[in-house]
Design a protein around this motif. Structure first.
Motif, short mmCIF file in Angstrom:
data_model
loop_
_atom_site.label_atom_id
_atom_site.label_comp_id
_atom_site.label_asym_id
_atom_site.label_seq_id
_atom_site.Cartn_x
_atom_site.Cartn_y
_atom_site.Cartn_z
N ARG A 131 0.82 -1.21 0.00
CA ARG A 131 0.00 0.00 0.00
C ARG A 131 0.86 1.27 0.00
N LEU A 132 2.17 1.09 0.00
CA LEU A 132 3.10 2.21 0.10
C LEU A 132 2.97 3.12 -1.13
N LYS A 133 2.91 4.40 -0.89
CA LYS A 133 2.87 5.39 -1.98
C LYS A 133 4.19 6.14 -2.09
N ASN A 134 4.76 6.50 -0.93
CA ASN A 134 6.01 7.27 -0.95
C ASN A 134 6.78 7.01 0.33
N LEU A 135 8.12 6.99 0.20
CA LEU A 135 9.01 6.76 1.34
C LEU A 135 10.14 7.79 1.26
N VAL A 136 10.32 8.60 2.36
CA VAL A 136 11.29 9.69 2.34
C VAL A 136 12.18 9.60 3.58
N VAL A 137 13.50 9.77 3.38
CA VAL A 137 14.46 9.86 4.49
C VAL A 137 15.15 11.21 4.38
N ILE A 138 15.11 12.00 5.47
CA ILE A 138 15.79 13.29 5.53
C ILE A 138 16.75 13.28 6.71
N GLU B 37 15.62 10.74 9.63
CA GLU B 37 14.20 10.58 9.92
C GLU B 37 13.51 9.93 8.72
N LEU B 38 12.73 8.84 9.01
CA LEU B 38 12.02 8.10 7.96
C LEU B 38 10.52 8.36 8.08
N LYS B 39 9.89 8.76 6.97
CA LYS B 39 8.45 8.93 6.89
C LYS B 39 7.92 8.14 5.70
N ALA B 40 6.72 7.56 5.86
CA ALA B 40 6.09 6.81 4.77
C ALA B 40 4.63 7.25 4.65
N SER B 41 4.12 7.31 3.44
CA SER B 41 2.72 7.63 3.19
C SER B 41 2.09 6.51 2.38
#
Length: 769
Positions: A427-434, A492-496
């Motif tokens: 179901r993952l749409k986007n995965l970002v690490v900053i 920092e990892l965020k997923a949408s």
């Protein structure tokens, strides 16, 4: 018709020299023709000889030689660099007269310059010598053919006045590497003795035959074994040379796929892959298998998945072939044949032959009682569909199970890698690490669903993907961030993801997770001391530099500079390479001898090198040490004191008046009206010569005075060099006047009448000095 030009070259044959020496070639041209000729002398050579001789362009000489006359001797100097590698280097000496003898010139004289090892004894006039045929150097190797021995001829010259016996050894090689053959002496058939040496009469030559036969498991590459000649009359004489050999690569592999269990019902098929390294390279191989049919229905597992084979070694890998899924198994009839092949990949991309062996697995049909299971399968299918409908309406949320770095602390130069695990990743749409520390708006990683699929799928460009899927979990290990500089980092990892596809399209973000890592600075090799063994040297003298260094195993390259007062370089930088670009130690005995440990102070290495300086002045020594794979920090050290290069001391060879030297007689008595000749000879460079009281003069000259009357009481020759040092030779002179004649008291008798005005006889002209 014979050539009208004859050339005498001295020394004839091969010129010998050691690194740092100057070797000279002398030539005399004889014009035996009937006309005067302009004759040009020059050399032709390749880039390798250019580096060894120190010539950027060919030196030239032009001579005008009259018929039936010989030219003066012309000298050509080869200045061998101190870092020159041992070997034999070819050149051609050319004599050309295109204007006067175009049909007979140019005349080519092939020559060789042989650079000896520093360990070799200095060769004297009557010492034996030897040469290797064919001649080799680091840029002119001879290639060993794998199917036959490599023959080499050692030509030995006995230049003494005694019979001598010579033996040949190769101290760097095992005995199975080579074979030495000496020429027959004529007594072998009688059984008196075996030929174990070359016996030569005085002033004669002979040959020893050497064959190289490297063992079959010798690694391919370049080799430079040492050849040593032993003289029975001079056992302490060290005669050495190097021969440069190229051992070409052999990529031959033997690959076989054996069937151990090829017909299965519910077990795995078992196969044995046998690989034999028949070449001379270390092979690193990896394996994977795939179907040869239209559809893939098996999974393949190798144990081990990779092999590392030394030359002439055989190893095995077990392949397990698991057919599936279960419903593809035949219900009745003949077994299902599954055709597959094994693909072998070489990590170094060396060529592979027969790298795709093939085989077949037979999957047996099911037993009859399994038909009863179809009814149960139908019931289960109905229940499963009902469950799936409920699951579609109530899907599990996407969650970040874990997020971390590979290590909490790493050293700069290594990549920071991230590990993460995400549940329900489909179901993952986007995965970002900053990076929150240091803060940055630019993402380190930014993947959408398509990018994630590329990290999962194995292909030719990505044989070892960092991510894999286990049911509904996405597991990524060692995902590179590209960060390798020193510092503290917080990621920092965020997923949408979509809330309830395909019924709802709302996007939800997960709670962020963080991971920390510290990238520490890499340790570097540091110079703690630099000094020369003395502060003053003469021009042309080698300067000995000594330094201490920490962590020598990290040293990539050392550079030594001599700086003038305006920070320009007095000499070209001296570079000493300790490691290659892959971090391997340079296999050079000369480099290894520069540095050594000095117990009990083993934390430092002491290093020493001699550098030839041909420039006068005061200089500041500087050393720069570069550490392997550290590009922004070098260790630089200035010497505690400067060094001075002074000119060679001058010398007053003689200072004479009328042939009398000032060292023999400083006080001179001269007669009035006498002719005086001053002569002097001063040897040296960068000097000023003054003849007091007459001013500056040439270092070598003569000055004449005719019929002296008044003359200085002191005549001095004063010499001053560039450093201000002065030396004087002087004469203290007394001029003795002529006596005045006494008046006559007798009246002279009258002379007969005649012409009394007779010319005086001409006084003899003084001879020039």
């Amino acid at each position: 018709m014979s050539n009208p030009l004859s050339v005498i070259i001295n020394p004839p044959g091969i010129q010998y020299g050691m690194p740092g020496d100057i070797v000279s070639l002398y030539a005399v041209v004889i014009n035996e023709g009937d006309q005067s000729a302009v004759i040009n002398l020059f050399f032709t050579f390749d880039e390798t000889f250019q580096k060894i001789s120190g010539w950027s362009a060919s030196p030239k000489a032009s001579l005008a030689v009259a018929p039936k006359e010989s030219s003066s001797e012309v000298t050509f100097d080869f200045e061998i660099p101190v870092d020159a590698l041992a070997g034999t280097y070819d050149y051609t000496f050319v004599v050309d007269s295109p204007e006067h003898y175009p049909e007979d010139t140019p005349i080519n004289f092939p020559g060789q310059l042989k650079v000896l090892l520093k360990e070799q004894t200095i060769i004297r006039a009557f010492d034996p010598t030897f040469s290797i045929i064919p001649a080799t150097n680091p840029n002119k190797l001879i290639t060993y053919r794998l199917d036959q021995p490599l023959p080499v001829v050692i030509k030995v010259e006995n230049r003494s006045n005694r019979v001598d016996r010579f033996r040949l050894t190769c101290p760097d090689l095992d005995e199975n590497w080579y074979k030495i053959s000496y020429p027959a002496s004529g007594f072998e058939g009688v059984g008196l003795f075996d030929v174990s040496a070359l016996e030569l009469n005085p002033n004669s030559e002979g040959e020893i035959y050497l064959e190289f036969r490297p063992p079959i498991d010798t690694i391919a590459g370049s080799y430079s074994p040492t050849i040593r000649l032993l003289s029975e009359n001079n056992p302490d004489l060290t005669l050495l040379d190097l021969i440069y050999i190229n051992l070409p690569a052999n990529y031959q592999l033997g690959i076989e796929l054996h069937t151990i269990l090829g017909k299965v019902s519910h077990k795995n098929g078992i196969y044995e892959l046998v690989v034999n390294n028949q070449g001379n390279l270390i092979r690193e191989l990896s394996f994977h298998a795939k179907t040869r049919d239209e559809e893939e229905i098996c999974t393949y597992q190798f144990n081990p998945t990779e092999l590392k084979l030394l030359p002439n070694i055989t190893q095995k890998a077990i392949l397990l072939v698991k057919p599936g899924p279960w419903w593809r198994r035949p219900f009745f009839g003949q077994p299902l044949p599954i055709n597959f092949e094994v693909n072998i990949t070489d990590k170094q991309s060396y060529p592979l032959a027969n790298a795709s062996p093939q085989s077949t697995l037979s999957w047996k049909p099911r037993p009859w009682w399994q038909f009863l299971l179809l009814i149960l399968l139908g019931l289960g299918l109905f229940a499963g569909i009902a469950y799936m409908v409920w699951k579609l309406l109530h899907p599990d949320p996407l969650t970040i199970e874990s997020f971390s770095t590979d290590n909490l602390t790493i050293t700069e130069g290594n990549q920071v890698n991230l590990n993460l695990k995400i549940d329900n990743y489909k179901r993952l749409k986007n995965l970002v690490v900053i990076t929150k520390k240091p803060p940055s708006n630019e993402p380190v990683l930014n993947y959408d669903k398509n990018s994630i699929d590329q990290l999962i799928n194995k292909n030719q460009n990505n044989p070892n993907p960092p991510c894999n899927v286990t049911q509904e979990e996405l597991i990524c290990n060692r995902v590179s961030t590209g960060i390798n500089k020193a510092g503290q980092y917080v990621f920092e990892l965020k997923a949408s993801y979509l809330e309830n596809p395909p019924f709802f399209n709302s996007i939800i973000e997960t709670d962020p997770k963080t991971a920390e890592v510290e990238v520490t600075k890499k340790q570097i090799a540091e110079v703690v001391e630099l000094k020369a063994n003395k502060r003053q040297y003469q021009k042309g003298e080698k300067v000995n530099f000594r330094w201490k260094i920490t962590h020598p195993e990290l040293v990539f390259k050392v550079t030594i500079n001599l700086k003038t007062a305006d920070s320009s370089s007095a000499i070209p930088p001296v570079n000493i390479q300790f490691q290659d670009k892959e971090g391997n130690e340079i296999n050079d005995q000369k480099t290894k001898n520069i540095c050594h440990k000095n117990p009990p102070d083993t934390q430092f290495f002491k290093c020493s090198i001699d550098i030839l300086v041909n420039k006068i002045g005061v200089f500041s020594p500087e050393i720069i040490v570069k550490t392997f794979k550290v590009f922004d920090r070098n260790s630089t050290k200035q010497a505690d004191s400067k060094i001075e290069i002074v000119a060679k001391p001058f010398k007053i060879a003689f200072f004479k008046i009328n042939g009398k030297d000032s060292t023999d007689q400083a006080n001179i008595v001269l007669n009035e009206g006498e002719n005086v000749a001053l002569s002097w000879n001063v040897e040296g460079e960068n000097i000023q010569v003054k003849l007091d009281p007459y001013g500056n003069v040439k270092p070598i000259d003569t000055k004449s005075f005719l019929n002296i009357t008044n003359f200085p009481q002191k005549v001095a020759l004063q010499v001053t060099d560039a450093s201000g040092k002065q030396e004087e030779r002087a004469f203290f002179i007394t001029v003795k006047s002529k006596p005045t004649p006494a008046p006559s008291l007798v009246t002279p008798a009258p002379l007969p009448r005649q012409n009394i005005f007779k010319p005086f006889p001409a006084s003899p002209r003084p001879k020039p000095l």
